[in-house]
Design an enzyme around this catalytic site. Structure first.
Site, mmCIF file in Angstrom:
data_model
loop_
_atom_site.group_PDB
_atom_site.id
_atom_site.type_symbol
_atom_site.label_atom_id
_atom_site.label_comp_id
_atom_site.label_asym_id
_atom_site.label_seq_id
_atom_site.Cartn_x
_atom_site.Cartn_y
_atom_site.Cartn_z
ATOM 1 N N SER A 50 0.812 -1.286 -0.110
ATOM 2 C CA SER A 50 -0.123 0.030 0.054
ATOM 3 C C SER A 50 0.915 1.271 -0.080
ATOM 4 O O SER A 50 0.269 2.390 0.433
ATOM 5 C CB SER A 50 -0.894 -0.076 1.285
ATOM 6 O OG SER A 50 -0.441 -0.294 2.365
ATOM 7 N N THR A 178 -0.009 2.886 4.920
ATOM 8 C CA THR A 178 0.644 3.999 4.548
ATOM 9 C C THR A 178 1.951 3.881 5.528
ATOM 10 O O THR A 178 1.908 3.435 6.440
ATOM 11 C CB THR A 178 -0.094 5.363 5.070
ATOM 12 O OG1 THR A 178 -1.443 5.078 4.073
ATOM 13 C CG2 THR A 178 0.536 6.596 5.019
ATOM 14 N N THR A 196 2.068 6.983 0.104
ATOM 15 C CA THR A 196 0.873 5.832 0.132
ATOM 16 C C THR A 196 0.440 5.563 -1.347
ATOM 17 O O THR A 196 0.387 6.705 -1.890
ATOM 18 C CB THR A 196 -0.058 6.204 1.001
ATOM 19 O OG1 THR A 196 -1.097 5.077 1.252
ATOM 20 C CG2 THR A 196 -1.029 7.596 0.757
ATOM 21 N N ARG A 206 -9.630 10.160 -5.536
ATOM 22 C CA ARG A 206 -9.738 10.347 -4.264
ATOM 23 C C ARG A 206 -8.129 10.558 -3.476
ATOM 24 O O ARG A 206 -7.314 9.855 -3.714
ATOM 25 C CB ARG A 206 -10.278 8.947 -3.486
ATOM 26 C CG ARG A 206 -10.480 9.288 -2.007
ATOM 27 C CD ARG A 206 -9.184 8.410 -1.474
ATOM 28 N NE ARG A 206 -9.423 8.332 0.215
ATOM 29 C CZ ARG A 206 -8.495 7.986 0.917
ATOM 30 N NH1 ARG A 206 -7.207 7.708 0.585
ATOM 31 N NH2 ARG A 206 -8.617 7.858 2.291
ATOM 32 N N ASP A 209 -5.602 11.782 3.586
ATOM 33 C CA ASP A 209 -4.669 12.829 4.510
ATOM 34 C C ASP A 209 -3.263 12.716 4.274
ATOM 35 O O ASP A 209 -2.549 13.894 4.542
ATOM 36 C CB ASP A 209 -5.084 12.279 6.054
ATOM 37 C CG ASP A 209 -4.493 10.926 6.254
ATOM 38 O OD1 ASP A 209 -4.544 10.034 5.668
ATOM 39 O OD2 ASP A 209 -4.076 10.527 7.401
ATOM 40 N N THR A 229 -1.774 7.492 9.748
ATOM 41 C CA THR A 229 -2.170 6.659 9.276
ATOM 42 C C THR A 229 -3.749 5.971 9.468
ATOM 43 O O THR A 229 -3.740 6.337 10.590
ATOM 44 C CB THR A 229 -1.334 5.190 9.216
ATOM 45 O OG1 THR A 229 -0.913 5.113 10.431
ATOM 46 C CG2 THR A 229 0.057 5.462 8.484
ATOM 47 N N GLY A 230 -4.278 5.358 8.508
ATOM 48 C CA GLY A 230 -5.552 4.866 8.914
ATOM 49 C C GLY A 230 -6.341 5.516 8.005
ATOM 50 O O GLY A 230 -6.077 5.990 6.558
ATOM 51 N N GLY A 232 -8.088 8.274 5.999
ATOM 52 C CA GLY A 232 -7.582 9.400 5.891
ATOM 53 C C GLY A 232 -8.902 10.358 6.292
ATOM 54 O O GLY A 232 -8.413 11.627 6.534
#
Ligand code: ASP
Length: 319
Positions: A50, A178, A196, A206, A209, A229-230, A232
């Site tokens: 990723s 990420t 990422t 798209r 963050d 991370t996560g 976004g």
């Protein structure tokens, strides 16, 4: 000038980048060079699905990369988003910072800039990435992506994926997602980098963050460096990275500021699997990781360590 012991912090998939970058920091490299080097190592890794090469495709099966970099000494920043056909998005982000008057360049503009600056084009889509893309069609009982009618894909997007979910469920700790790096160099300068391919199965164009300064990345020598991370969308809505820095500016410790940032995120997630992870590093070399779900890990390494250390993030679980 006072010399400081170097420190690095990263998301848990940053191990190999951190090892090399810490070596460089010990030898006197700048924090900015260290976070770029570390990011490139992960971007180039075909096993890392990723980030960069072999990243997770969007819903059309295309890999679109996002990245940002920030220099805590000058508050200069550079970012690119939704870039196709070029790897090493972090270097392109740095070149935006150093060779243009802009901070963020997206899509066709970023690809054009890469070509003008002589970056080598490289298809980022691998067979493995396409296999993962196809898996999503199969999981949903849909015809294969290769043969699907992709003229109207918005309806397929009820839940874009973060690869971390799956790997956690399989009980592995060497998760992917990420990657981000924060560094403090011998001269006391901070830098931050995030790179990422974004959420797998995302809508084309798209942007998460990671390339948004203030959301997924922020760095200021006076207060600290922060990266996320996560999911976004959560960090964008809460302005997470910059908020944590502002809380420290207003006098909170890193730990207090991290918890306050988690409180800001509380209640924003609407579906299972949506979470936010944060790492922080202060000019004094204090580091921490935070998360909205328990059990998530991060990496740190100081000059005293031979290898990156995996540590649990402080969690503030959503009500
Ligand atoms: N934050 C990234 C995004 O939303 C995804 C990730 O951290 O894995 O694009």
């Amino acid at each position: 000038m006072k010399r400081v012991a170097p420190v690095m912090v990263a998301s848990e998939n940053g191990r190999y980048g951190m090892l090399r970058a810490m070596e460089a920091l010990r030898a006197g490299a700048t924090a900015l060079d260290a976070v770029e080097l570390a990011s490139r190592i992960i971007e180039d890794d075909p096993e890392e699905h990723s980030v960069g090469y072999s990243g997770l495709p969007n819903v059309l099966g295309e890999v679109e990369l996002d990245a940002s970099i920030m220099d805590g000494k000058t508050l200069r920043a550079g970012a690119v988003a939704a870039v196709q056909g070029y790897g090493r998005a972090i270097t392109l982000a740095r070149r935006v910072m150093e060779e243009t008057p802009h901070v963020l360049i997206v899509g066709r503009g970023a690809e054009r800039l890469a070509a003008e600056l002589g970056e080598a084009p490289q298809n980022q889509v691998t067979g493995e990435a396409l296999r993962r893309w196809e898996e999503r069609f199969a999981e949903r009982g849909l015809a294969s992506g290769q043969n699907a009618d992709l003229r109207n894909v918005a309806g397929l997007l009820t839940r874009p994926i973060n690869l971390q979910d799956k790997i956690y469920k399989a009980g592995r700790v060497d998760t992917q997602g990420t990657v981000n790096f924060l560094a403090l160099d011998l001269h006391g300068n901070l830098a931050s980098a995030v790179t990422t391919s974004g959420l797998g199965w995302k809508y084309p164009g798209r942007v998460g963050d990671s390339p948004l300064i203030g959301a997924g990345n922020y760095c200021d020598n006076r207060y600290g460096a922060v990266a996320c991370t996560g999911m976004g969308e959560l960090a964008i809505r809460a302005g997470t990275a910059r908020s944590l820095i502002v809380y420290m500016k207003l006098g909170m410790s890193l730990q207090e500021a991290g918890l306050e940032t988690l409180r800001d995120l509380d209640g924003l997630a609407t579906q299972e699997g949506q979470y936010m992870n944060i790492v922080g590093l202060t000019p004094e070399g204090e580091y921490a990781g935070f998360t909205t779900v328990p059990g998530k890990l991060y990496l740190y390494m100081t000059a005293a360590h031979e290898a990156p250390v995996l540590a649990e993030r402080t969690a503030l679980v959503a009500k």
